[in-house]
Design a protein around this motif. Sequence first.
Motif, PDB file in Angstrom:
ATOM      1  N   LEU A  79       0.826  -1.211   0.000  1.00 42.97           N
ATOM      2  CA  LEU A  79       0.000   0.000   0.000  1.00 42.97           C
ATOM      3  C   LEU A  79       0.858   1.258   0.000  1.00 42.97           C
ATOM      4  O   LEU A  79       0.472   2.287  -0.558  1.00 42.97           O
ATOM      5  CB  LEU A  79      -0.939   0.001   1.201  1.00 42.97           C
ATOM      6  N   THR A  80       2.025   1.166   0.654  1.00 41.99           N
ATOM      7  CA  THR A  80       2.909   2.328   0.746  1.00 41.99           C
ATOM      8  C   THR A  80       3.355   2.809  -0.632  1.00 41.99           C
ATOM      9  O   THR A  80       3.521   4.022  -0.857  1.00 41.99           O
ATOM     10  CB  THR A  80       4.153   1.980   1.582  1.00 41.99           C
ATOM     11  N   ALA A  81       3.522   1.895  -1.569  1.00 41.63           N
ATOM     12  CA  ALA A  81       4.024   2.253  -2.896  1.00 41.63           C
ATOM     13  C   ALA A  81       3.048   3.131  -3.675  1.00 41.63           C
ATOM     14  O   ALA A  81       3.467   3.865  -4.587  1.00 41.63           O
ATOM     15  CB  ALA A  81       4.324   0.977  -3.688  1.00 41.63           C
ATOM     16  N   PHE A  82       1.761   3.082  -3.315  1.00 45.28           N
ATOM     17  CA  PHE A  82       0.756   3.834  -4.073  1.00 45.28           C
ATOM     18  C   PHE A  82       0.370   5.157  -3.401  1.00 45.28           C
ATOM     19  O   PHE A  82      -0.422   5.915  -3.964  1.00 45.28           O
ATOM     20  CB  PHE A  82      -0.490   2.968  -4.276  1.00 45.28           C
ATOM     21  N   ILE A  83       0.919   5.436  -2.228  1.00 47.60           N
ATOM     22  CA  ILE A  83       0.596   6.686  -1.534  1.00 47.60           C
ATOM     23  C   ILE A  83       1.022   7.917  -2.333  1.00 47.60           C
ATOM     24  O   ILE A  83       0.236   8.858  -2.494  1.00 47.60           O
ATOM     25  CB  ILE A  83       1.219   6.694  -0.116  1.00 47.60           C
ATOM     26  N   PRO A  84       2.267   7.979  -2.877  1.00 49.50           N
ATOM     27  CA  PRO A  84       2.640   9.176  -3.663  1.00 49.50           C
ATOM     28  C   PRO A  84       1.722   9.420  -4.854  1.00 49.50           C
ATOM     29  O   PRO A  84       1.352  10.565  -5.134  1.00 49.50           O
ATOM     30  CB  PRO A  84       4.070   8.856  -4.112  1.00 49.50           C
ATOM     31  N   MET A  85       1.359   8.351  -5.564  1.00 47.64           N
ATOM     32  CA  MET A  85       0.484   8.503  -6.726  1.00 47.64           C
ATOM     33  C   MET A  85      -0.879   9.051  -6.334  1.00 47.64           C
ATOM     34  O   MET A  85      -1.411   9.966  -6.986  1.00 47.64           O
ATOM     35  CB  MET A  85       0.321   7.158  -7.433  1.00 47.64           C
ATOM     36  N   LEU A  86      -1.430   8.537  -5.251  1.00 43.84           N
ATOM     37  CA  LEU A  86      -2.747   8.990  -4.803  1.00 43.84           C
ATOM     38  C   LEU A  86      -2.703  10.440  -4.334  1.00 43.84           C
ATOM     39  O   LEU A  86      -3.588  11.246  -4.662  1.00 43.84           O
ATOM     40  CB  LEU A  86      -3.248   8.090  -3.673  1.00 43.84           C
ATOM     41  N   MET A  87      -1.675  10.805  -3.571  1.00 47.60           N
ATOM     42  CA  MET A  87      -1.564  12.171  -3.069  1.00 47.60           C
ATOM     43  C   MET A  87      -1.345  13.165  -4.207  1.00 47.60           C
ATOM     44  O   MET A  87      -1.940  14.243  -4.225  1.00 47.60           O
ATOM     45  CB  MET A  87      -0.437  12.265  -2.039  1.00 47.60           C
ATOM     46  N   ASP A  88      -0.484  12.804  -5.170  1.00 45.71           N
ATOM     47  CA  ASP A  88      -0.229  13.700  -6.297  1.00 45.71           C
ATOM     48  C   ASP A  88      -1.476  13.887  -7.158  1.00 45.71           C
ATOM     49  O   ASP A  88      -1.778  15.006  -7.604  1.00 45.71           O
ATOM     50  CB  ASP A  88       0.902  13.142  -7.162  1.00 45.71           C
ATOM     51  N   THR A  89      -2.201  12.802  -7.393  1.00 46.77           N
ATOM     52  CA  THR A  89      -3.408  12.895  -8.217  1.00 46.77           C
ATOM     53  C   THR A  89      -4.460  13.760  -7.547  1.00 46.77           C
ATOM     54  O   THR A  89      -5.103  14.598  -8.195  1.00 46.77           O
ATOM     55  CB  THR A  89      -3.983  11.492  -8.491  1.00 46.77           C
TER      56      THR A  89
END
Length: 292
Positions: free
Chosen positions: A148-158
Motif C-alpha cells: 500500500l505504501t508504494a501507491f501513496i505518492p500517486m494517490l496524493m499527487d493525483t
Amino acid sequence: MRCYVTDESRHLLGVTTVKELLIHDYDDIIEEFMETNVIYVNTLDDQELAAQQLQKYNFLALPVVDMEERLVGIITVDDAFDVIQEENTEDIQKMNAMLPTEKTYLKTSVFETWKSRFPWLLLLMVSATFTGSIITGFEEKLKALTILTAFIPMLMDTGGNSGGQASVTIIRAMSLGEVDFRDYFRVIWKEVRVGLYCGLTLAAVNFIKIWVVDRMLFKNDEITLLVDLAICMTLVVEIVFAKFIGCSLPMLAKKIGFDPAVMSSPFITTIVDAISLLVFFGISSAVIPGLS
C-alpha cells in the motif's frame, strides 16, 4: 472616438461619438442622439474593476466620475493593459505560494525574494506534518500490507493535481467576473460531476495498469484484486473531494474578504493530501481482509 456630454457642473449626462457628430446637422441637439446609459467607474473604485469594464465592453476609454457623478477624467485601454498585467502577476505569485512584489525579477534582491517565499513554505511545511501523523497512525496496517505504501505518492499527487485544477479555474473565472458567490452551488455541482467523471476514468485506467504492469509484469503477488480495487476506489473518492475543495475554498475566501488567490494550489494540495490518506486507509481497511 467617444465624446462625453456634461452639464455646466460637469455632471456626466451621456456619450456620443465623433462619427455621430459629423453625420448630424449643426443645428441638431446632442441630447437627441446621445446615449444616456453610460458605463463609468468611480474615483474610489478599484483599478482592477476599471480594467475589467474596459475588457468586458471592448471600450477604448472609460469615463471616471466622482461621488457626485461629475466627470473628472478617463481611463484608456493602455492603462487597463498595465493594470491587468500587474494583477495577473500578483495572482500568479499568490497562487504559487509567494508574497506579491512590485519589482521585476532581476530588480528584486535575494533577500526580498527570500522574504516573499519563506513564510508560505514554512506554513506549508508545518501543515504537511499532519500527513505524516496520519501515516504514523496507520503504521500497523502498512506493516501488514507494505504494498500500500508504494501507491501513496500517486494517490496524493493525483488528488493535489485535481484540486489545483479546480482552484486555478475558479480563481481565474472570479477574476474575470464570470463567477461570483451567487454561483456557489452551481460551481460545486459542476465540479463534483467533473470529479466523478475524472475519477472513474483514471480508476479504470489505473485498475488495468496495476493488474497488468505491477502484478503480472513485475510479479508482485501482494497485489490482489481487493488491493487494486481499494486503490481505484480511493482515486474516485479523493478526486471528487479534491474538486469540491478546490472550487469551494476560493469562493468562500472571497466571500469573507480574503484574496481567493491565497487559496491556491499549494494550500489546497496540503489539505487534499491529508484527506487522500484518510480516504485511502479507510477504504483499504473496509475492503481488504486483515486490515480492519
